[in-house]
Design a protein around this motif. Structure first.
Motif, PDB file in Angstrom:
ATOM      1  N   HIS A  36       0.826  -1.209   0.000  1.00 24.42           N
ATOM      2  CA  HIS A  36       0.000   0.000   0.000  1.00 24.42           C
ATOM      3  C   HIS A  36       0.857   1.254   0.000  1.00 24.42           C
ATOM      4  N   ARG A  37       0.290   2.292  -0.571  1.00 25.97           N
ATOM      5  CA  ARG A  37       0.803   3.635  -0.365  1.00 25.97           C
ATOM      6  C   ARG A  37      -0.017   4.174   0.802  1.00 25.97           C
ATOM      7  N   LEU A  38       0.589   5.010   1.618  1.00 28.90           N
ATOM      8  CA  LEU A  38      -0.097   5.510   2.812  1.00 28.90           C
ATOM      9  C   LEU A  38      -0.158   7.028   2.766  1.00 28.90           C
ATOM     10  N   LEU A  39      -1.349   7.563   2.987  1.00 31.83           N
ATOM     11  CA  LEU A  39      -1.522   9.001   3.052  1.00 31.83           C
ATOM     12  C   LEU A  39      -1.930   9.348   4.479  1.00 31.83           C
ATOM     13  N   ASP A  69      -3.851   1.799  -4.622  1.00 31.24           N
ATOM     14  CA  ASP A  69      -3.547   1.076  -3.374  1.00 31.24           C
ATOM     15  C   ASP A  69      -3.195   2.060  -2.257  1.00 31.24           C
ATOM     16  N   LEU A  70      -3.991   3.116  -2.156  1.00 29.78           N
ATOM     17  CA  LEU A  70      -3.706   4.212  -1.237  1.00 29.78           C
ATOM     18  C   LEU A  70      -4.642   4.173  -0.036  1.00 29.78           C
ATOM     19  N   LEU A  71      -4.080   3.974   1.151  1.00 29.24           N
ATOM     20  CA  LEU A  71      -4.847   3.990   2.394  1.00 29.24           C
ATOM     21  C   LEU A  71      -4.730   5.374   3.030  1.00 29.24           C
ATOM     22  N   ILE A  72      -5.781   5.800   3.704  1.00 29.30           N
ATOM     23  CA  ILE A  72      -5.779   7.086   4.407  1.00 29.30           C
ATOM     24  C   ILE A  72      -5.715   6.812   5.909  1.00 29.30           C
ATOM     25  N   LEU A  73      -4.717   7.388   6.546  1.00 25.96           N
ATOM     26  CA  LEU A  73      -4.598   7.287   8.002  1.00 25.96           C
ATOM     27  C   LEU A  73      -4.671   8.699   8.563  1.00 25.96           C
ATOM     28  N   THR A  74      -5.653   8.927   9.417  1.00 28.24           N
ATOM     29  CA  THR A  74      -5.842  10.235  10.020  1.00 28.24           C
ATOM     30  C   THR A  74      -5.472  10.142  11.488  1.00 28.24           C
ATOM     31  N   VAL A  75      -4.585  11.033  11.924  1.00 30.24           N
ATOM     32  CA  VAL A  75      -4.169  11.082  13.326  1.00 30.24           C
ATOM     33  C   VAL A  75      -4.614  12.425  13.877  1.00 30.24           C
ATOM     34  N   MET A  76      -5.460  12.381  14.921  1.00 27.90           N
ATOM     35  CA  MET A  76      -6.020  13.597  15.511  1.00 27.90           C
ATOM     36  C   MET A  76      -5.550  13.718  16.955  1.00 27.90           C
ATOM     37  N   VAL A 118       3.435   8.418   1.839  1.00 27.66           N
ATOM     38  CA  VAL A 118       4.493   7.411   1.920  1.00 27.66           C
ATOM     39  C   VAL A 118       4.260   6.412   0.794  1.00 27.66           C
ATOM     40  N   GLY A 119       5.316   6.141   0.032  1.00 28.22           N
ATOM     41  CA  GLY A 119       5.222   5.214  -1.084  1.00 28.22           C
ATOM     42  C   GLY A 119       5.236   3.763  -0.643  1.00 28.22           C
ATOM     43  N   LYS A 120       5.007   2.875  -1.594  1.00 31.90           N
ATOM     44  CA  LYS A 120       5.021   1.434  -1.302  1.00 31.90           C
ATOM     45  C   LYS A 120       6.383   0.970  -0.798  1.00 31.90           C
ATOM     46  N   ASP A 121       7.436   1.713  -1.129  1.00 32.04           N
ATOM     47  CA  ASP A 121       8.775   1.344  -0.656  1.00 32.04           C
ATOM     48  C   ASP A 121       9.008   1.760   0.798  1.00 32.04           C
ATOM     49  N   GLY A 122       8.016   2.450   1.388  1.00 36.32           N
ATOM     50  CA  GLY A 122       8.111   2.829   2.791  1.00 36.32           C
ATOM     51  C   GLY A 122       8.776   4.170   3.038  1.00 36.32           C
ATOM     52  N   THR A 123       9.111   4.904   1.979  1.00 32.16           N
ATOM     53  CA  THR A 123       9.766   6.200   2.167  1.00 32.16           C
ATOM     54  C   THR A 123       8.782   7.350   1.952  1.00 32.16           C
ATOM     55  N   GLU A 124       9.051   8.446   2.630  1.00 33.07           N
ATOM     56  CA  GLU A 124       8.215   9.634   2.502  1.00 33.07           C
ATOM     57  C   GLU A 124       8.430  10.247   1.123  1.00 33.07           C
ATOM     58  N   LYS A 125       7.327  10.520   0.427  1.00 36.42           N
ATOM     59  CA  LYS A 125       7.388  11.070  -0.924  1.00 36.42           C
ATOM     60  C   LYS A 125       7.015  12.539  -0.976  1.00 36.42           C
TER      61      LYS A 125
END
Length: 159
Positions: A36-39, A69-76, A118-125
């Motif tokens: 996954h890509r993570l937003l 394959d983009l998941l959204i993670l919200t931290v409040m 964050v890309g599928k490779d785990g690095t911040e894009k």
């Protein structure tokens, strides 16, 4: 035989219904690498105007999130968060520890708003201090070599 089967079903049914800490997700970046890509959307609170603006910007873009394959993670705040498979998907709560760990990992102060891709490779894009459009995020992803390969494969095997 039917009685035994019925008894097994009755014994198993109540388990998923019970609200337990097992309902929360302990997100770890390495668990998503190459899948996954993570937003990440970090907001000072659930009532943050920037968070609401960001969610509105993603509305009706579920297909684009799923294609990439983009998941959204919200931290409040310091320790609350959710994960969603797409903007309109049901949110799954994060563990407090996961929310704190993510805020620390990306070095986002509790009173700050940030969007981090964050890309599928785990690095911040990419990192943005204010709300972004879905198109902007999609353009960033679509320019990545891995996404270019995925699009070629979807279009017929990369001839």
């Amino acid at each position: 035989m039917r009685t035994v089967l019925f008894a097994c079903i009755v014994l198993v049914l109540p388990l998923p219904v019970m609200g337990t800490p097992a309902d929360t997700i302990d997100v770890r970046l390495e668990d998503h690498q190459w899948e996954h890509r993570l937003l990440f959307v970090f907001a000072p609170s659930d009532a943050s105007g920037a968070r609401a603006e960001q969610e509105a910007a993603f509305e009706e873009h579920d297909p684009g999130f799923r294609e990439r394959d983009l998941l959204i993670l919200t931290v409040m705040g310091p320790s609350k968060g959710t994960q969603r498979a797409a903007p309109a998907a049901d949110p799954q709560p994060l563990t407090e520890a996961a929310a704190r760990r993510l805020r620390d990992r990306f070095d986002v102060p509790e009173d700050a708003f940030r969007v981090v891709l964050v890309g599928k490779d785990g690095t911040e894009k990419r990192r943005d201090p204010e709300p972004v459009t879905a198109r902007s995020i999609f353009d960033t992803i679509d320019a990545m070599p891995m996404r270019q390969r995925e699009m070629r494969e979807q279009d017929g095997g990369g001839e």
